[in-house]
Design an enzyme around this catalytic site. Structure first.
Site, short mmCIF file in Angstrom:
data_model
loop_
_atom_site.label_atom_id
_atom_site.label_comp_id
_atom_site.label_asym_id
_atom_site.label_seq_id
_atom_site.Cartn_x
_atom_site.Cartn_y
_atom_site.Cartn_z
N CYS A 296 4.35 54.57 21.48
CA CYS A 296 2.90 53.92 20.98
C CYS A 296 1.91 53.92 22.03
CB CYS A 296 3.18 52.32 20.35
SG CYS A 296 4.59 52.27 19.43
N ASP A 297 2.21 53.28 23.29
CA ASP A 297 1.03 53.15 24.27
C ASP A 297 1.18 53.69 25.51
OD1 ASP A 297 0.49 50.94 22.36
OD2 ASP A 297 2.31 49.73 22.83
N CYS B 79 6.63 49.62 23.32
CA CYS B 79 6.69 50.82 22.91
C CYS B 79 6.30 52.04 23.66
CB CYS B 79 6.45 50.60 21.45
SG CYS B 79 6.19 52.37 20.58
#
Lengths: 315, 315
Positions: B133-134, B130
């Site tokens: 997200c990261d 993701c």
């Protein structure tokens, strides 16, 4: 100075949007009048997933700290006007104006209040505006609901699963609600009592709600002792920005948006209680989610259209 | 024993649904195979509003504790079959079966993995699925993206705002994505390098990712040193229950639901990554919100239809 994004509103939706916007590296300004929105005054919250119990103000303070740490700028102020000029927005507070490439309207929806003295002071201390949030606290207690429409009757039915006694106080001759909800209310028998053609004249209590003074006496008494008071007399979505920007509204007067919080005006994204995305189900968790969604759409918009604003903006 | 509600899946959506269901006093059983879903293995989470940083597993553990405290029953198990019988559901795990008046499918969507040794061990330690997200963690670092479709190219463009160098590794002769996304990728110049007709053969690293072994050498080397690896090769929504229950799917193969998570089968409500409500934007905050929404619709459904199941159920 031109911001990538100006978020109007510092409740759960606005703060969550700011956290996400900063993760997208949007240069973001958050302007709000009432820090924490409705949540900040909601008292103890038991349905924020991940926190068994958290004070609403604390939750909002934690989100604010997170947004600030991520790089967001937060200012207190009342936005009185938003104007679209080509691909840019001018956002005016009472004291200043800023430029923005995109705008998130996390302006909430004002729950109608009784506008009585003591009402604000006792909010969260016996006076509530959300049965699903605060109803379960009144297990085996006596509560009053002020209303008369469908929401209030549904609210009474919800409360009936917890409370021992519920008074439904309505100005009308009788409450008006969907038949299925009316039937259900009647099925509760004596547990629910309807005080018709009655208004609350006074909210009594020092540190917490103790009783109500009614416009029409009940069992010979003007004073009604209750542990809790719920007010369900509707919402007033703020139409100011909708009028200024030409935003479409839905049938209930909320800002109209698709699943990604896009409106009919490119660059303007609502979030939280300002939209009616989940059919009146309005919670901190849904507001925060819609804030994140609005930030994502704003990011997408600014990446595609932001340079058009930079070109025009002179300040 | 007939439960009011059986929730399948113990990730963010399922746990949030359980918290809400218990507030609605639904007698709720939560069955899950992998506690915490994708979140539990996501490592440090910085975009859960209200927590500047929280470990995914800890967040899921906190939601579980909250659901248990509210009264939910949680069992580990793999649900292999859901069968509708009149107004009731039979939910079968490998070992037992239970009755339910309503079912929430919080079954997630399996992100496709490379299925390489070491991949699972290094997930969250250099290996990610993701970018939103990261991605931001890899500021000024070297990362690789495995993909080739639109999501992977958009992912590369997202990463390009942080990372110093990005390798897009694709099995195809060239990546295929929307023109606007391809153009944007090209605009990054040498920062993005495409390794075409190449596959990752090996993921190397002890405690964290160190390098990849490629199927085709790059600059004379089979080994490519990277700080991060992102895998964007699509999702596989699980169609098992859709087939069993006759649930409609959307064009991407996700469970089809309206804004309130209602499906074409009364009494069945999906939540979280099992639906594609926010156009592929899948976060813990959106999963938790949709879980709360699904629980609300399940509550509404059980109040109206639950007695029909009690009548039929013999166990």
């Amino acid at each position: 100075m031109t911001y990538d994004l100006v978020i109007i509103g510092t409740g759960a939706a606005g703060l969550s949007a700011a956290i996400y916007a900063e993760r997208y590296k949007l240069n973001t300004l958050l302007i709000g009048e009432e820090f924490g929105g409705e949540t900040a005054t909601a008292g103890a919250i038991e349905n924020w997933p991940g926190n068994k119990i958290i004070d609403g103000y604390e939750l909002m303070a934690a989100m604010k700290e997170q947004a600030l740490a991520a790089g967001a700028e937060i200012r207190e102020g009342r936005v009185i006007r938003v104007k679209k000029k080509d691909a840019c927005f001018d956002v005016f507070t009472e004291k200043e104006s800023v430029h923005a490439k995109a705008v998130i309207l996390a302006i909430g929806a004002q729950r109608r209040h009784l506008n009585l003295p003591n009402e604000k002071e006792l909010t969260g201390k016996g006076v509530h505006y959300c049965v699903t949030c605060d109803g379960p606290v009144y297990a085996k207690k006596t509560v009053a609901m002020v209303g008369g429409g469908d929401s209030s009757v549904k609210g009474v039915n919800f409360l009936a699963e917890y409370a021992e006694k519920i008074y439904l106080i309505t100005r009308e001759k009788e409450p008006h609600a969907e038949p299925v909800n009316m039937e259900r209310m009647k099925a509760h028998g004596e547990k629910v009592e309807i005080l018709a053609e009655t208004q609350v004249k006074e909210i009594v209590g020092e540190k917490k709600l103790e009783s109500l003074v009614l416009s029409r006496s009940y069992r010979g008494e003007e004073r009604l002792a209750v542990d809790g008071l719920f007010v369900e007399i509707g919402f007033d979505p703020d139409k100011t920005f909708a009028d200024q920007l030409g935003l479409e509204l839905d049938e209930r007067g909320y800002l109209k948006a698709d699943n990604m919080m896009r409106t009919n005006v490119p660059g303007v994204f609502p979030a939280g209680d300002a939209v009616n995305h989940f059919e009146g189900f309005k919670q901190d968790i849904t507001a925060a989610a819609l804030g994140a969604v609005a930030a994502t759409s704003a990011y997408d918009y600014v990446r595609k259209n932001g340079s058009r604003c930079e070109f025009h903006a002179s300040a």
